[in-house]
Design a protein around this motif. Sequence first.
Motif, mmCIF file in Angstrom:
data_model
loop_
_atom_site.group_PDB
_atom_site.id
_atom_site.type_symbol
_atom_site.label_atom_id
_atom_site.label_comp_id
_atom_site.label_asym_id
_atom_site.label_seq_id
_atom_site.Cartn_x
_atom_site.Cartn_y
_atom_site.Cartn_z
ATOM 1 N N SER A 108 7.996 -2.570 -3.660
ATOM 2 C CA SER A 108 6.846 -2.540 -2.756
ATOM 3 C C SER A 108 7.121 -1.761 -1.476
ATOM 4 C CB SER A 108 6.435 -3.964 -2.394
ATOM 5 O OG SER A 108 6.111 -4.677 -3.554
ATOM 6 N N PHE A 109 8.376 -1.561 -1.134
ATOM 7 C CA PHE A 109 8.708 -0.808 0.074
ATOM 8 C C PHE A 109 8.681 0.698 -0.180
ATOM 9 C CE2 PHE A 109 10.524 -4.923 0.980
ATOM 10 C CZ PHE A 109 10.228 -5.105 2.311
ATOM 11 N N HIS A 110 8.661 1.056 -1.469
ATOM 12 C CA HIS A 110 8.792 2.467 -1.822
ATOM 13 C C HIS A 110 7.707 3.328 -1.187
ATOM 14 C CE1 HIS A 110 9.984 5.935 -4.060
ATOM 15 N NE2 HIS A 110 8.772 6.080 -4.562
ATOM 16 N N VAL A 111 6.505 2.792 -1.137
ATOM 17 C CA VAL A 111 5.369 3.576 -0.663
ATOM 18 C C VAL A 111 5.549 4.026 0.798
ATOM 19 C CG1 VAL A 111 4.012 1.545 -0.023
ATOM 20 C CG2 VAL A 111 2.858 3.650 -0.611
ATOM 21 N N ARG A 112 6.338 3.267 1.561
ATOM 22 C CA ARG A 112 6.539 3.649 2.962
ATOM 23 C C ARG A 112 7.833 4.420 3.191
ATOM 24 N NH1 ARG A 112 4.971 -1.432 3.295
ATOM 25 N NH2 ARG A 112 7.043 -2.117 3.855
ATOM 26 N N LEU A 113 8.513 4.783 2.104
ATOM 27 C CA LEU A 113 9.794 5.491 2.216
ATOM 28 C C LEU A 113 9.582 6.882 2.826
ATOM 29 C CD1 LEU A 113 12.744 4.815 1.048
ATOM 30 C CD2 LEU A 113 12.220 6.569 -0.617
ATOM 31 N N GLN A 114 10.470 7.230 3.763
ATOM 32 C CA GLN A 114 10.353 8.537 4.423
ATOM 33 C C GLN A 114 11.102 9.633 3.671
ATOM 34 O OE1 GLN A 114 8.588 9.041 7.436
ATOM 35 N NE2 GLN A 114 7.862 6.974 7.007
ATOM 36 N N SER A 115 12.246 9.276 3.099
ATOM 37 C CA SER A 115 13.108 10.287 2.479
ATOM 38 C C SER A 115 12.439 10.948 1.284
ATOM 39 C CB SER A 115 14.401 9.635 1.982
ATOM 40 O OG SER A 115 15.059 8.967 3.007
ATOM 41 N N SER A 116 12.826 12.196 1.014
ATOM 42 C CA SER A 116 12.366 12.846 -0.210
ATOM 43 C C SER A 116 13.308 12.460 -1.333
ATOM 44 C CB SER A 116 12.341 14.357 -0.031
ATOM 45 O OG SER A 116 13.443 14.947 -0.673
ATOM 46 N N PHE A 117 12.904 12.742 -2.568
ATOM 47 C CA PHE A 117 13.726 12.361 -3.719
ATOM 48 C C PHE A 117 15.070 13.085 -3.728
ATOM 49 C CE2 PHE A 117 13.513 16.092 -6.448
ATOM 50 C CZ PHE A 117 12.439 16.771 -5.916
ATOM 51 N N LEU A 118 15.152 14.191 -3.002
ATOM 52 C CA LEU A 118 16.419 14.940 -2.990
ATOM 53 C C LEU A 118 17.499 14.214 -2.207
ATOM 54 C CD1 LEU A 118 14.971 18.512 -2.482
ATOM 55 C CD2 LEU A 118 16.141 17.662 -4.520
ATOM 56 N N ALA A 119 17.078 13.413 -1.205
ATOM 57 C CA ALA A 119 18.058 12.733 -0.347
ATOM 58 C C ALA A 119 18.976 11.808 -1.155
ATOM 59 C CB ALA A 119 17.358 11.982 0.767
ATOM 60 N N PRO A 120 18.441 10.910 -2.006
ATOM 61 C CA PRO A 120 19.369 10.089 -2.787
ATOM 62 C C PRO A 120 20.119 10.888 -3.859
ATOM 63 C CG PRO A 120 17.100 9.606 -3.407
ATOM 64 C CD PRO A 120 17.041 10.472 -2.184
ATOM 65 N N MET A 121 19.518 11.970 -4.359
ATOM 66 C CA MET A 121 20.213 12.768 -5.376
ATOM 67 C C MET A 121 21.496 13.372 -4.809
ATOM 68 S SD MET A 121 17.241 14.731 -7.502
ATOM 69 C CE MET A 121 18.192 15.247 -8.904
ATOM 70 N N LEU A 172 3.396 -9.300 -0.548
ATOM 71 C CA LEU A 172 3.576 -9.320 0.914
ATOM 72 C C LEU A 172 4.418 -8.152 1.392
ATOM 73 C CD1 LEU A 172 4.223 -13.118 1.612
ATOM 74 C CD2 LEU A 172 2.160 -11.794 2.106
ATOM 75 N N ALA A 173 5.338 -7.703 0.548
ATOM 76 C CA ALA A 173 6.239 -6.617 0.937
ATOM 77 C C ALA A 173 5.505 -5.295 1.145
ATOM 78 C CB ALA A 173 7.337 -6.438 -0.105
ATOM 79 N N THR A 174 4.293 -5.179 0.649
ATOM 80 C CA THR A 174 3.538 -3.949 0.900
ATOM 81 C C THR A 174 2.876 -3.956 2.279
ATOM 82 O OG1 THR A 174 1.474 -4.793 -0.039
ATOM 83 C CG2 THR A 174 2.997 -3.740 -1.577
ATOM 84 N N HIS A 175 3.156 -5.021 3.073
ATOM 85 C CA HIS A 175 2.573 -5.180 4.415
ATOM 86 C C HIS A 175 1.057 -5.178 4.386
ATOM 87 C CE1 HIS A 175 6.371 -3.682 6.736
ATOM 88 N NE2 HIS A 175 6.632 -4.609 5.849
ATOM 89 N N PRO A 176 0.460 -6.096 3.644
ATOM 90 C CA PRO A 176 -1.000 -6.096 3.575
ATOM 91 C C PRO A 176 -1.616 -6.826 4.759
ATOM 92 C CG PRO A 176 -0.120 -7.856 2.218
ATOM 93 C CD PRO A 176 1.065 -7.176 2.840
ATOM 94 N N SER A 177 -2.888 -6.519 5.027
ATOM 95 C CA SER A 177 -3.612 -7.393 5.952
ATOM 96 C C SER A 177 -4.541 -8.290 5.147
ATOM 97 C CB SER A 177 -4.385 -6.582 6.993
ATOM 98 O OG SER A 177 -4.835 -5.376 6.462
ATOM 99 N N LEU A 178 -4.817 -7.877 3.906
ATOM 100 C CA LEU A 178 -5.631 -8.712 3.020
ATOM 101 C C LEU A 178 -4.861 -8.960 1.729
ATOM 102 C CD1 LEU A 178 -8.365 -10.013 2.103
ATOM 103 C CD2 LEU A 178 -9.001 -7.744 1.283
ATOM 104 N N LEU A 179 -4.773 -10.227 1.354
ATOM 105 C CA LEU A 179 -4.046 -10.569 0.131
ATOM 106 C C LEU A 179 -5.018 -11.189 -0.863
ATOM 107 C CD1 LEU A 179 -1.284 -10.855 -1.305
ATOM 108 C CD2 LEU A 179 -1.002 -13.050 -0.157
ATOM 109 N N LEU A 180 -5.039 -10.612 -2.072
ATOM 110 C CA LEU A 180 -5.907 -11.140 -3.119
ATOM 111 C C LEU A 180 -5.047 -11.896 -4.120
ATOM 112 C CD1 LEU A 180 -7.974 -7.891 -3.870
ATOM 113 C CD2 LEU A 180 -8.474 -9.649 -2.191
ATOM 114 N N LEU A 181 -5.356 -13.167 -4.326
ATOM 115 C CA LEU A 181 -4.568 -13.974 -5.260
ATOM 116 C C LEU A 181 -5.447 -14.357 -6.441
ATOM 117 C CD1 LEU A 181 -2.893 -16.331 -2.625
ATOM 118 C CD2 LEU A 181 -1.847 -14.349 -3.721
ATOM 119 N N ASP A 182 -5.032 -13.921 -7.630
ATOM 120 C CA ASP A 182 -5.839 -14.190 -8.815
ATOM 121 C C ASP A 182 -5.296 -15.407 -9.550
ATOM 122 O OD1 ASP A 182 -7.535 -14.111 -10.922
ATOM 123 O OD2 ASP A 182 -7.212 -11.990 -11.402
#
Lengths: 260, 353
Positions: A108-121, A172-182
Amino acid sequence: MKVKNKEPLLSLENLTVAFGGLVAVSDFSLQLFSGDLVGLIGPNGAGKTTVFNLITGQYRPTKGRVIFQGKDITGFSPDLVTTVGIARTFQNIRLFGNLTVLENVLVSFHVRLQSSFLAPMFSLPSYWREEKAIRREAYDLLEAVGLADVTKEEAQSLPYGEQRRLEIARALATHPSLLLLDEPAAGMNPQETRELMEFIKKMRDDFNLTIFLIEHDMKVVMGICERIAVMDFGMKIAEGTPEEIRNNPRVIEAYLGVED
Amino acid sequence: MGREEKRDLALTLILFAVLMLGVSLAERYLNTYLIRILNTACIYVVAAVAYNLINGITGQFSLGPNGFMAIGGYTVAILMLPLVQKEQVYFLQPLIWPFNSFSFPSHLFLLALFLGGVAAALAALLIGIPTLRLRGDYLAIATFGFGEIINVLANNFIPLTNGALGIKGIPEYTNLWWTVNWAFWSVFMIKGLVNSSFGRALKAIRENEVAAEAMGVNLFRHKLLSFVLSGFFAGVAGGLFVTLISTVSPSLFTFTMTFNLLIIIVLGGLGSITGSVVTAFIFAFLQEILREVEAPITIGAWTFPGIPGMRMVVFSVLLVVMMIFYRRGLFGDKEISWQLIIDRIKGRNESEK
């Protein structure tokens, strides 16, 4: 009662979706305000999950709009909806089974990652700094939901109740302001359900959330929701406080049938 | 970088130094036959690890690595072939401009390999954009078709590929230094990616697309990233291959190549990069050892004629047996990591005490 003269956080305007000839949701409107804990109830097949899928972009509405924080997000793809601040859990648990508990949350933290894919490579230090930071945050989050001692377990090996909690942690890890629970309490006994509802309430206060939850067992939501919307055959048939809902003849009719 | 990552990086660099020492010893003392097998094994490592990235890690079933290897192979062959050789080889129809006007000198071999990879990556981009938007097995069908199209093109686009005759006399630049380095650094880079946040996103797609998307992972972009990277390394592997055997023809990169790679990644464990490395070596050696079963066999008074292709039968049986007893391959989706090795060594010492 909350003061309702402020901007709604989420506003559903006349949502309608038809699959072929079947109208699954018809003219559904609802407003959620910051800090709300709203329940959506209704018999099986009433279209509750479809409403969630319309909000999160799994389905595109045939008609109507989804307004979130004043912005029209109708037709956004699910990953975009997540980035604007709406997270969800699923009725049938959808964890990343072969990944560890920690990894599930880290995704869930991936979406806010700053680095490009080359950095870990190329094993760049800038990437490792970022990785370290998100790991720390993920640990803290798992601590908060009481899963700190199973971080290295595979998600599929967790007991049912913990899988449910992990799904919430992951959302929660996506830092939501609205949480939908099904249907967060599906498959739980009354004791577990009560604990989960306490947990959900605590999460809302700790993380400053607005929560919209689906439940088909009316008794469950009565306890914690401040406001409840009732659906039947794809339409909203009632909305109000638990007290109002309990005495609403249309709701009783939908749940118990009509007396001839 | 944490302490463990620093330790791992240090150990990896030590491994690299050891490997380089090993190569210099091997180049001096091993016979050409063994060196040839080792070269092939290393090329398989590059191709298999790349293939595992899209198939095993991302869970998108591709059947196209032979096509990507062909593109890389032909690109490198055409770039590196000396001008004199170009005139001799292309006697049916002359090579088209601009390739007939230049040839890369030997010190640009690395650049040629890189361009081979880029050409394959571009092809991956081209197929990926329409097919990776869809869910399901479309990628398998599209990539299978792509491999066949490349094969047909290689046979019929004579001014570029010289048709079925292929291209001969490509300078043999590939040696153990090249193959071991490429194998090492491809594994290093792909493992780096797989162990990172990007790798977790790719695995999340494999585990559950709906959930991955709901957690903010852009499915299309990540599948495409994995597919294009996979194409790049497959292209490089193709380039290394043609400069190892000094020739390229359409029959070199048929579907059999994809099948070989599929055996390697399935046996090693879909999703285990290090597993693919191990099985790539096993496969390269088995392929040579099993030549025996294709040779004529004399038992007493009877002589059985050799049956070409028997090796593949043996591999297929091996695959069936593996699937029955080790359904998830040798390593499942687990990786051999430094931590694991250290734990093993420590564990043994402790049990001896």
